[in-house]
Enzyme design. Sequence first.
Site, PDB file in Angstrom:
ATOM      1  N   CYS A  72       0.847  -1.192   0.000  1.00 14.25           N
ATOM      2  CA  CYS A  72       0.000   0.000   0.000  1.00 14.25           C
ATOM      3  C   CYS A  72       0.887   1.248   0.000  1.00 14.25           C
ATOM      4  CB  CYS A  72      -0.894   0.002   1.241  1.00 14.25           C
ATOM      5  SG  CYS A  72      -1.908   1.494   1.407  1.00 14.25           S
ATOM      6  N   CYS A  78      -0.703   6.165   7.071  1.00 12.24           N
ATOM      7  CA  CYS A  78      -1.979   5.646   7.561  1.00 12.24           C
ATOM      8  C   CYS A  78      -1.813   5.033   8.946  1.00 12.24           C
ATOM      9  CB  CYS A  78      -2.530   4.618   6.586  1.00 12.24           C
ATOM     10  SG  CYS A  78      -3.966   3.701   7.191  1.00 12.24           S
ATOM     11  N   CYS A  81      -1.513  -0.483   9.097  1.00 12.12           N
ATOM     12  CA  CYS A  81      -0.670  -1.664   8.870  1.00 12.12           C
ATOM     13  C   CYS A  81       0.724  -1.374   9.416  1.00 12.12           C
ATOM     14  CB  CYS A  81      -0.584  -1.986   7.384  1.00 12.12           C
ATOM     15  SG  CYS A  81      -2.141  -2.438   6.628  1.00 12.12           S
ATOM     16  N   CYS A 164      -7.988   0.024   0.270  1.00 11.19           N
ATOM     17  CA  CYS A 164      -7.064  -0.567   1.234  1.00 11.19           C
ATOM     18  C   CYS A 164      -6.813  -2.018   0.847  1.00 11.19           C
ATOM     19  CB  CYS A 164      -7.661  -0.494   2.634  1.00 11.19           C
ATOM     20  SG  CYS A 164      -6.753  -1.442   3.870  1.00 11.19           S
ATOM     21  N   CYS A 417      -7.777 -11.763  22.277  1.00  8.66           N
ATOM     22  CA  CYS A 417      -7.251 -10.849  21.252  1.00  8.66           C
ATOM     23  C   CYS A 417      -6.118  -9.998  21.808  1.00  8.66           C
ATOM     24  CB  CYS A 417      -8.362  -9.964  20.693  1.00  8.66           C
ATOM     25  SG  CYS A 417      -9.185  -8.930  21.927  1.00  8.66           S
TER      26      CYS A 417
END
Length: 464
Positions: A72, A78, A81, A164, A417
Amino acid sequence: MMQKNDVIEVTIEDMSAAGEGIGKADGFPLFVKDAIIGDTAKVKVMKVKKNYAYARLMEIVMPSVFRVPAKCPIARPCGGCQIQEMVYEKQLEWKETKVVNNLKRIGGFSEELLKEIVEPIVGMEKPFRYRNKAQFPFGTDRSGKIVTGFYAGRTHNIIANTDCPLGVEINQRVLEHVMDYMEQMQIKAYDEETGSGLVRHVLIRYGFVTKEIMVCLVLNAEDTTGLKQVERLIEALMQIEGMTGIVVNFNQKRNNVILGASCETLWGQNYITDYIGSIQYQISSLSFFQVNPRQTERLYGLALAYADLKGHERVWDMYCGIGTIALFFSQKAKEVIGVEVVPQAIEDAKENARINKIENTTFYVGKAEVVLLQLYHEVERQREEVVVVDPPRKGCDKKLLETIVEMSPEKVVYVSCDSATLARDLKFLCGNGYGLRRVRAVDLFPMTVHVECVTLLTRSEATQ
């Protein structure tokens, strides 16, 4: 003594939990965003603390053998990521190491035990285009043009991007239709500073198995009267193959919460359907549903395998959401009881059980730690009980852990998580009659620092 604005050369030896490269200058740790393990880089010191400092990456002097070009073009600004420039095999190794280190450092588990019970991380063959949900904020650039994309890291400045590489390709077509419509109708994007403007976000859900698409327009309005001639937009979106529903969500609050409490269906249905394994789920704009369905099936499959159900067990699913794990486990259990604090999620869970013709599940609204203890004292005890927990990032409530210890189920399957809060909770359980038997990380979020984990505990003497 290191000072702000110093420019130095540093070799990156490790990475933080947030994905920052860590190097040392004269033994003093430096945290460097966008640097990866093995890089030699020129960095500028931005902030100096007592025992460490933050620095900005200025130049890669010698790239790491693990460095690859970002897929990307806006990956760095951004910030979504954080580790896209690290080869995927190294990402997996780093994530597994992070889980193990948290279990040792926070959980207090021995290295010998972890070498014996930690199984290899489950990665993806194709670690892009895996997200079934995307939320795009709308705004206006300096020239007055409507933009959508993603917020730059730690800001609310929108970086324009309609495609994206973690999301599905259809997102771009949906966004272009919405932006064209807004320009034609002279509809303004939301302005956070003034609270004016109409369109705040566009949320897109996609079914990987069913190929169904739902678009949710988040509006700064009380109702649809502010969206003139909406038929044109509906007609454009309806042309997209797989479109099953177009919904508006109303949110006039001046805060960072994306979705408001109420929705209205403009066309079609207010949900998509999709599958995890053989179980079908209805997913609305407000539903929580794992964003990577392919890896979710593998995660839940591991959880079910760890539980090793024989068909006569009662399973207690805490933080059950819309019933994803409960319904998955119902295939092998005698009975599954799900508990979730969000009333709408429980309604969705019941509906999902109905459409799958599953009759051995019961769902309750309430706090897990309260409902579990109350129900356990009300139902007839049975020898083989299994508790499954899949809590939010903050981990399990302390009272829930105490209740689990009190009811003393034969097995506890913990899906997490966040391996830091997982380690904390496992330390408590293993200090109160349980032994940690199996651990496996599953990469649901390639290119990011996040990783899921599934663990098995059995009732026994503490094993640490």
